[in-house]
Write an enzyme that holds these catalytic residues in place. Structure first.
Site, PDB file in Angstrom:
ATOM      1  N   LYS A  35       0.849  -1.206   0.000  1.00 45.33           N
ATOM      2  CA  LYS A  35       0.000   0.000   0.000  1.00 45.33           C
ATOM      3  C   LYS A  35       0.882   1.253   0.000  1.00 45.33           C
ATOM      4  CE  LYS A  35      -0.381  -0.113   5.046  1.00 45.33           C
ATOM      5  NZ  LYS A  35      -1.238  -0.549   6.170  1.00 45.33           N
ATOM      6  N   TYR A 256      17.453  29.318   9.646  1.00 40.95           N
ATOM      7  CA  TYR A 256      16.244  30.072  10.014  1.00 40.95           C
ATOM      8  C   TYR A 256      16.019  30.056  11.516  1.00 40.95           C
ATOM      9  CZ  TYR A 256      14.719  30.305   5.144  1.00 40.95           C
ATOM     10  OH  TYR A 256      14.623  30.560   3.803  1.00 40.95           O
TER      11      TYR A 256
HETATM   12  C1  LIG Z   1      -0.503  -1.566   6.768  1.00 46.62           C
HETATM   13  C2  LIG Z   1      -1.103  -2.826   7.247  1.00 46.62           C
HETATM   14  C3  LIG Z   1      -0.280  -3.914   7.572  1.00 46.62           C
HETATM   15  C4  LIG Z   1       1.236  -3.834   7.594  1.00 46.62           C
HETATM   16  O1  LIG Z   1       1.650  -3.247   8.796  1.00 46.62           O
HETATM   17  P1  LIG Z   1       3.216  -3.117   9.183  1.00 46.62           P
HETATM   18  O2  LIG Z   1       3.198  -2.555  10.543  1.00 46.62           O
HETATM   19  O3  LIG Z   1       3.800  -2.174   8.183  1.00 46.62           O
HETATM   20  O4  LIG Z   1       3.786  -4.462   9.078  1.00 46.62           O
HETATM   21  C5  LIG Z   1      -0.895  -5.102   7.928  1.00 46.62           C
HETATM   22  N1  LIG Z   1      -2.242  -5.203   7.965  1.00 46.62           N
HETATM   23  C6  LIG Z   1      -3.055  -4.170   7.673  1.00 46.62           C
HETATM   24  C7  LIG Z   1      -4.524  -4.342   7.759  1.00 46.62           C
HETATM   25  C8  LIG Z   1      -2.516  -2.951   7.318  1.00 46.62           C
HETATM   26  O5  LIG Z   1      -3.321  -1.930   7.035  1.00 46.62           O
END
Ligand SMILES: *Cc1c(COP(=O)(O)O)cnc(C)c1O
Length: 364
Positions: A35, A256
């Site tokens: 994702k 800054y």
């Molecule tokens: C993003 C996600 C994961 C992966 O999580 P990590 O902490 O990056 O391993 C697993 N399951 C779901 C439902 C997620 O949304």
């Protein structure tokens, strides 16, 4: 010459991290979670490293199309399921498996016309209180799905709120098992943290694990443990070069807001990386970087296009020196993304996802 900043995606590290997750959860199948454009790495860029996964999990239908376009014929899971009824047409066409987390999604399925019945992952809210059916409503949802001709297989899913912390997962596992114990179907519970910490437990690794961050070489539970502790390697390096050097006298300030004042004479390197590249502005004085592979620290505020580092302890360093913001330096030294993230009050996930469009990316 282009501005001297570059991200690199490490194919071999992705491969090794995937293997590491298989080792953490023996015999479980592995969803490569891709994702958010593979956590900022780029789906097409991680493909070679992750194609050995058993399936790919993501949220965005366009990302699912991209994975299919790469030639992947195996499982793809939509972690949030469909957002509207039309999305089911794409699920049918591309053979996507999808999460079902609420009644509205069952209603959409019940109306859906398809020759190809779908495989769905029914999600329980076992305590996270984000998506999913409450435990006491889960079996009714299962029965409803089971009666639909549009559904041919129901798998069972939940997600942990505290797999990385002291609260742990025991309570959520118990709730999930109580409710689903006698239901058929494959199960998936664990993200990276749960797989690494509790994957030895068959009920936790179940049929599929869903690692994201670990595959990209981030520690899910930093600072309790670092990536090296878990045997993970950075899948992304962000490196830039020193484009200017300033000599400061005691009392001089940098950048800054004059937020940093030198209390002794200092030699400052100006680095071609700023928050417009995705480097967090909150990573101010004290945040670690590598200069020619040696640890150094940021001084002053990160600005849009530049940041400043203290070169005083590194007399060899100067104009053109390589500065590794995270990942692996040219000499092999690693600075885990978790370190600057922590210094900036956030997590490695956020930094990798926020790599800016303007940064050129290579794959090695
Ligand atoms: C993003 C996600 C994961 C992966 O999580 P990590 O902490 O990056 O391993 C697993 N399951 C779901 C439902 C997620 O949304």
């Amino acid at each position: 010459m282009p501005r001297p900043i570059q991200a690199t995606i490490h194919t071999e590290a992705l491969r090794r991290n995937l293997a590491r997750m298989r080792q953490a959860a023996p015999d479980a199948k592995v969803w490569g979670v891709v994702k958010a454009n593979a956590y900022g790495h780029g789906i097409e860029r991680v493909w070679e490293g992750l194609r050995g996964a058993d399936g790919f999990a993501l949220l965005d239908l366009q990302e699912a199309e991209r994975v299919r376009a790469l030639g992947w014929r195996g499982p793809i899971l939509l972690l949030e399921g469909v957002f509207e009824a039309r999305d089911l047409e794409l699920c049918s066409r591309l053979g996507l498996w999808h999460t079902v987390h609420c009644d509205a999604q069952i209603d959409m399925l019940a109306m859906h016309k398809t020759h190809q019945p779908h495989r769905v992952f029914l999600k329980m809210n076992s305590g996270m209180n984000r998506l999913g059916f409450a435990p006491q409503r889960f079996r009714a949802a299962w029965t409803r799905l089971d009666a639909l001709p549009q559904v041919d297989e129901i798998s069972l899913m939940t997600h942990f709120s505290d797999a990385d912390g002291p609260k742990g997962i025991a309570r959520q596992v118990e709730v999930f098992e109580d409710i689903t114990g006698d239901l058929p179907g494959e199960r998936t519970l664990s993200n990276s943290a749960a797989s690494l910490r509790f994957g030895a437990d068959a009920a936790v690794r179940a049929d599929w694990i869903r690692p994201g961050i670990a595959v990209y070489g981030g520690a899910p539970d930093f600072p309790d443990h670092g990536a090296a502790h878990w045997g993970l390697q950075p899948a992304m390096t962000l490196a830039a070069r020193v484009i200017g050097v300033q000599q400061l006298a005691a009392g001089d300030t940098v950048g800054y807001g004059s937020s940093f004042t030198a209390d002794t004479p200092l030699r400052i390197g100006v680095v071609a990386c700023g928050y417009a590249d995705g480097y967090p502005r909150h990573c101010s004085t004290g945040t670690p970087v590598l200069v020619d592979g040696a640890r150094a620290r940021i001084v002053g505020r990160v600005s849009m296009d530049m940041l400043t580092v203290d070169l005083t302890p590194l007399p060899q360093a100067g104009l053109g020196s390589e500065v590794t913001l995270w990942g692996r330096a040219g000499n092999g030294t690693v600075l885990s993304i978790d370190e600057p993230a922590h210094a900036g009050g956030t997590v490695g996930y956020e930094l990798m996802c926020a790599l800016a469009q303007r940064v050129p990316v290579a794959v090695d």
